[in-house]
Design a protein around this motif. Structure first.
Motif, mmCIF file in Angstrom:
data_model
loop_
_atom_site.group_PDB
_atom_site.id
_atom_site.type_symbol
_atom_site.label_atom_id
_atom_site.label_comp_id
_atom_site.label_asym_id
_atom_site.label_seq_id
_atom_site.Cartn_x
_atom_site.Cartn_y
_atom_site.Cartn_z
ATOM 1 N N GLY A 363 -12.556 14.253 -9.083
ATOM 2 C CA GLY A 363 -13.022 14.026 -10.620
ATOM 3 C C GLY A 363 -13.979 12.902 -10.639
ATOM 4 N N TYR A 364 -14.345 12.692 -11.950
ATOM 5 C CA TYR A 364 -14.839 11.531 -12.074
ATOM 6 C C TYR A 364 -14.077 10.412 -12.593
ATOM 7 C CZ TYR A 364 -18.722 8.577 -13.471
ATOM 8 O OH TYR A 364 -19.683 7.567 -13.706
ATOM 9 N N ASN A 365 -14.125 9.091 -11.900
ATOM 10 C CA ASN A 365 -13.417 8.211 -12.486
ATOM 11 C C ASN A 365 -14.018 6.701 -12.151
ATOM 12 O OD1 ASN A 365 -11.244 6.064 -12.601
ATOM 13 N ND2 ASN A 365 -9.626 7.690 -11.786
ATOM 14 N N GLU A 366 -14.713 6.188 -13.390
ATOM 15 C CA GLU A 366 -15.534 5.085 -13.211
ATOM 16 C C GLU A 366 -14.372 3.749 -12.863
ATOM 17 O OE1 GLU A 366 -18.622 5.039 -14.177
ATOM 18 O OE2 GLU A 366 -19.003 2.941 -13.977
ATOM 19 N N GLU A 367 -13.372 3.656 -13.355
ATOM 20 C CA GLU A 367 -12.633 2.649 -12.916
ATOM 21 C C GLU A 367 -12.279 2.602 -11.614
ATOM 22 O OE1 GLU A 367 -9.150 1.428 -15.760
ATOM 23 O OE2 GLU A 367 -8.133 2.152 -14.085
ATOM 24 N N LEU A 368 -11.878 3.844 -10.949
ATOM 25 C CA LEU A 368 -11.457 3.775 -9.668
ATOM 26 C C LEU A 368 -12.445 3.640 -8.590
ATOM 27 C CD1 LEU A 368 -9.021 4.508 -7.648
ATOM 28 C CD2 LEU A 368 -9.617 6.900 -7.807
ATOM 29 N N SER A 369 -13.592 3.831 -9.169
ATOM 30 C CA SER A 369 -14.966 3.821 -8.312
ATOM 31 C C SER A 369 -15.001 2.155 -8.146
ATOM 32 C CB SER A 369 -16.246 4.228 -9.048
ATOM 33 O OG SER A 369 -16.589 3.385 -9.874
ATOM 34 N N HIS A 370 -14.838 1.501 -9.198
ATOM 35 C CA HIS A 370 -15.042 0.150 -8.957
ATOM 36 C C HIS A 370 -13.886 -0.555 -8.000
ATOM 37 C CE1 HIS A 370 -18.021 -0.993 -11.927
ATOM 38 N NE2 HIS A 370 -17.919 0.271 -12.339
ATOM 39 N N GLN A 371 -12.743 0.037 -8.261
ATOM 40 C CA GLN A 371 -11.600 -0.476 -7.529
ATOM 41 C C GLN A 371 -11.779 -0.334 -5.917
ATOM 42 O OE1 GLN A 371 -8.510 1.220 -9.940
ATOM 43 N NE2 GLN A 371 -8.615 -0.449 -11.150
ATOM 44 N N ILE A 372 -12.173 0.913 -5.718
ATOM 45 C CA ILE A 372 -12.667 1.282 -4.221
ATOM 46 C C ILE A 372 -13.506 0.383 -3.836
ATOM 47 C CG2 ILE A 372 -13.495 2.999 -2.657
ATOM 48 C CD1 ILE A 372 -12.197 5.004 -4.775
ATOM 49 N N GLU A 373 -14.681 0.164 -4.513
ATOM 50 C CA GLU A 373 -15.605 -0.886 -4.010
ATOM 51 C C GLU A 373 -14.983 -2.186 -3.817
ATOM 52 O OE1 GLU A 373 -18.509 -0.212 -2.913
ATOM 53 O OE2 GLU A 373 -19.452 1.316 -4.055
ATOM 54 N N ALA A 374 -14.130 -2.820 -4.550
ATOM 55 C CA ALA A 374 -13.641 -4.017 -4.322
ATOM 56 C C ALA A 374 -12.499 -3.940 -3.278
ATOM 57 C CB ALA A 374 -12.970 -4.528 -5.756
ATOM 58 N N GLY A 375 -11.755 -2.923 -3.099
ATOM 59 C CA GLY A 375 -10.474 -2.774 -2.234
ATOM 60 C C GLY A 375 -10.787 -2.575 -0.888
ATOM 61 N N SER A 376 -11.848 -2.041 -0.579
ATOM 62 C CA SER A 376 -12.146 -1.253 0.667
ATOM 63 C C SER A 376 -12.753 -2.267 1.641
ATOM 64 C CB SER A 376 -12.869 -0.146 0.720
ATOM 65 O OG SER A 376 -12.449 1.073 -0.190
ATOM 66 N N ASP A 377 -12.383 -2.169 2.813
ATOM 67 C CA ASP A 377 -13.168 -3.078 4.061
ATOM 68 C C ASP A 377 -14.620 -2.390 4.296
ATOM 69 O OD1 ASP A 377 -10.781 -4.745 4.510
ATOM 70 O OD2 ASP A 377 -10.082 -2.926 5.187
ATOM 71 N N PHE A 378 -14.681 -1.074 4.211
ATOM 72 C CA PHE A 378 -15.768 -0.433 5.023
ATOM 73 C C PHE A 378 -16.204 0.695 3.706
ATOM 74 C CE2 PHE A 378 -13.971 -1.888 8.583
ATOM 75 C CZ PHE A 378 -14.949 -2.732 9.205
ATOM 76 N N PHE A 379 -17.596 1.086 3.536
ATOM 77 C CA PHE A 379 -17.796 2.170 2.782
ATOM 78 C C PHE A 379 -18.631 3.081 3.565
ATOM 79 C CE2 PHE A 379 -20.155 4.712 -0.645
ATOM 80 C CZ PHE A 379 -19.200 4.450 -1.450
ATOM 81 N N LEU A 380 -18.163 4.505 3.373
ATOM 82 C CA LEU A 380 -18.810 5.649 4.019
ATOM 83 C C LEU A 380 -19.790 6.096 3.307
ATOM 84 C CD1 LEU A 380 -15.449 7.407 5.753
ATOM 85 C CD2 LEU A 380 -17.198 5.937 6.936
ATOM 86 N N MET A 381 -20.912 6.378 3.993
ATOM 87 C CA MET A 381 -22.262 6.914 3.131
ATOM 88 C C MET A 381 -22.884 7.690 4.319
ATOM 89 S SD MET A 381 -23.891 5.526 -0.304
ATOM 90 C CE MET A 381 -25.042 6.299 -1.187
ATOM 91 N N PRO A 382 -22.375 8.582 5.114
ATOM 92 C CA PRO A 382 -23.319 9.348 5.944
ATOM 93 C C PRO A 382 -24.184 10.268 5.491
ATOM 94 C CG PRO A 382 -21.180 10.176 5.787
ATOM 95 C CD PRO A 382 -21.087 9.307 4.511
ATOM 96 N N SER A 383 -25.082 10.033 4.392
ATOM 97 C CA SER A 383 -25.925 11.122 3.825
ATOM 98 C C SER A 383 -26.591 11.802 4.696
ATOM 99 C CB SER A 383 -26.622 10.473 2.675
ATOM 100 O OG SER A 383 -25.739 9.619 1.804
ATOM 101 N N ARG A 384 -27.037 13.016 4.499
ATOM 102 C CA ARG A 384 -28.193 13.931 5.301
ATOM 103 C C ARG A 384 -29.297 13.371 4.839
ATOM 104 N NH1 ARG A 384 -26.362 18.069 8.376
ATOM 105 N NH2 ARG A 384 -24.077 18.267 8.483
ATOM 106 N N TYR A 385 -29.536 13.080 3.563
ATOM 107 C CA TYR A 385 -30.828 12.316 2.942
ATOM 108 C C TYR A 385 -30.371 11.436 1.788
ATOM 109 C CZ TYR A 385 -30.860 15.874 -0.934
ATOM 110 O OH TYR A 385 -30.710 16.319 -1.953
ATOM 111 N N GLU A 386 -31.136 10.597 1.489
ATOM 112 C CA GLU A 386 -30.518 9.585 0.083
ATOM 113 C C GLU A 386 -32.011 9.084 -0.295
ATOM 114 O OE1 GLU A 386 -28.647 9.188 -2.177
ATOM 115 O OE2 GLU A 386 -26.906 9.376 -0.470
ATOM 116 N N PRO A 387 -32.162 9.519 -1.413
ATOM 117 C CA PRO A 387 -33.458 9.049 -1.903
ATOM 118 C C PRO A 387 -33.622 7.498 -2.257
ATOM 119 C CG PRO A 387 -32.787 11.011 -3.109
ATOM 120 C CD PRO A 387 -31.778 10.843 -2.018
#
Ligand code: ADP
Ligand code: GLC
Length: 495
Positions: A363-387
């Motif tokens: 689902g879509y969760n603005e609050e959790l998205s900020h908390q994941i950014e702040a709380g994680s050590d690393f961020f996974l973004m293995p995009s096949r393409y990414e404008p």
């Protein structure tokens, strides 16, 4: 040097905080704010979706009347972007097109609306009418800035009038082209001559994206590397030839981010504020996040975050393939995503196998998205393409080191942790080349190695947090193109 302010109409199908499905909404919020800071008079135009109606109390009606091809009356209301940023947002009210449950592009069950060709043709007609001063709004833009296929038609529609303003078209994602059948084209009551190779006909269909790309005075996309990639067959989505044809007027401008929204010093959604001066406080956000998402609370276990639309673009399949391998180690992964049910089912299955290591929120969760950014050590973004990608840039700001594929905006914003880059103190993340699970796992393992050697990890975090991707530079690039386009259109009128 020309310093006169310009009047810019910014046409888009989503704007944060009114309606958001992805990065377009963030850009439609933060770029107009940056342009206003440069002194320009910017107004945004957006469909009046039901979810916006639910949010807004006071709006005033500026226009009520007929629009060619639409049976009822169209009304135009307005609101402000936000209290802090009182930029006008015109809301196009065509209730049978936009006042429905569901999102801008899909219904409540995530199925695409069947009448989007018609919905966005009507919206584009209104944009063009406003641009050409046919709505008596007492405000005429010098330039109309359209974004993605939903607003592509507005550009040739504008140009049907002799004194049309200048135009710029931004491609945020070339894979979404707004392609529709000939039968549908016939229903839209567009000029018949547009059904041609020099018009919007595209491989036997019509393409709203092509309408914008072919006709705008300038075409941009959202990172320099993506601008190069899309002129090749591999990334071009059948538009490589057309974009090459427009190369003199096609350029990549890297998206900026709004650090008022995405900074650990002031983020209202996170547990504990922190900065480069008290980085250790980031750990409290990790613990708060672990507790919230039901993973064992431990400062020591490395935590990988991922937030995305669950789409092929984002390499979710690579993550699914890699997880059983990655999760054998003592790590945790938190994923927040919405979209394709196929990926959701596959992830749920893995989650059952590793309940203490993997947390998934759909689902879509603005609050959790900020908390994941702040709380994680690393961020996974293995995009096949990414404008462009915004989440990896947000991650940098939070000292959450991105693990990304070497493509598009990811390549333009993340500096790989090679031995040399680490020693030079310029590394900000972990970059891999091929879209394979093997390479993703290898990049994750490199990240874990650095994590265990605490010194380099801290240094990389500090370097990441010092990166500046604010709009200051990129908004000047847009301003430059706007001026060129306006000047060009004026000169053509004179001749
Ligand atoms: P894209 O526009 O391709 O989806 P970007 O990285 O440019 O990718 O922007 C995605 C934006 O949408 C970010 O602001 C991100 O935080 C947000 N986002 C994506 N999925 C979710 C979700 N499930 N919940 C909350 N925010 C999300
Ligand atoms: C698109 C792209 C993303 C980009 C965003 C804003 O959704 O997928 O890479 O950051 O638009 O421009």
């Amino acid at each position: 040097m020309d310093v006169l302010p310009m009047r810019i109409l910014f046409a888009t199908s989503e704007v944060y905080p009114l309606i958001k499905t992805g990065g377009l909404a963030d850009v439609s919020y933060s770029l107009p704010i940056a342009l206003k800071k440069l002194g320009h008079d910017v107004k945004i135009i957006l469909p009046f979706y039901r979810s916006i109606k639910d949010k807004i109390n006071s709006e005033s009606c500026h226009f009520e009347g007929k629009v060619f091809g639409y049976i009822g009356d169209i009304k135009i209301y307005s609101t402000f972007l936000s209290e802090e940023h009182p930029i006008d947002v015109f809301l196009v009210d065509a209730p049978d097109l936009f006042d429905r449950d569901g999102g801008p592009y899909t219904d409540a069950l995530n199925e695409e609306w069947g009448d989007s060709a018609y919905r966005f043709t009507v919206f584009s007609r209104v944009v063009a009418m406003l641009g050409n001063n046919q709505l008596a709004l007492k405000w005429v833009p010098d330039l109309v800035h359209c974004n993605d296929w939903q607003t592509g038609l507005a550009i040739p529609l504008l140009q049907l009038e002799k004194n049309a303003p200048a135009s710029l078209f931004t491609i945020h994602n070339l894979a979404y082209q707004g392609n529709f059948s000939k039968e549908e084209f016939d229903h839209l009551l567009l000029p018949e001559t547009w059904w041609s190779i020099d018009g919007i006909e595209f491989y036997g269909e019509c393409s709203f994206l092509k309408a914008g790309v072919l006709n705008a005075n300038w075409v941009t996309t959202v990172s320099p590397t993506y601008a190069k990639e899309v002129q090749t067959p591999v990334y071009g989505e059948r538009f490589d030839g057309i974009l090459q044809h427009r190369q003199e007027h096609f350029i990549g401008i890297l998206n900026g981010v709004d650090y008022q929204q995405w900074s650990p010093q002031i983020d209202p959604y996170i547990d504990t504020h922190y900065s480069i001066n008290n980085l250790e406080m980031k750990g409290l956000n990790k613990e708060a996040l672990q507790e919230k998402i039901g993973l064992p609370v431990s400062g020591k276990i490395p935590l990988f975050g991922m937030i995305c639309r669950m789409a092929y673009q984002k390499g979710v399949d690579l993550v699914i393939e890699s997880l059983p391998n990655i999760l054998k180690q003592d790590i945790q992964v938190v994923i927040l995503g919405s979209g394709d049910i196929y990926y959701e089912t596959a992830l749920e299955k893995i989650q059952k196998e590793f309940p203490n290591k993997l947390s998934i929120t759909f689902g879509y969760n603005e609050e959790l998205s900020h908390q994941i950014e702040a709380g994680s050590d690393f961020f996974l973004m293995p995009s096949r393409y990414e404008p462009c990608g915004l989440n990896q840039i947000y991650s940098l700001s939070y000292g959450t080191l991105p693990v990304v594929r070497n493509t598009g905006g990811l390549a333009d914003t993340v500096i790989d942790a090679t031995d040399k880059n680490i020693l030079d103190k310029i590394a900000t993340g972990f970059v891999f080349n091929e879209p394979t699970a093997i390479q993703l796992v290898a990049a994750v393992n490199r990240a874990l190695k650095v994590y265990r050697k605490g010194k380099h990890f801290r240094q990389m975090r500090l370097t990441a947090m010092k990166q500046d991707f604010s709009w200051e530079k990129s908004s000047l690039e847009y301003e430059k193109l706007y001026r060129l386009a306006v000047k060009n259109v004026k000169n053509n009128k004179r001749n």
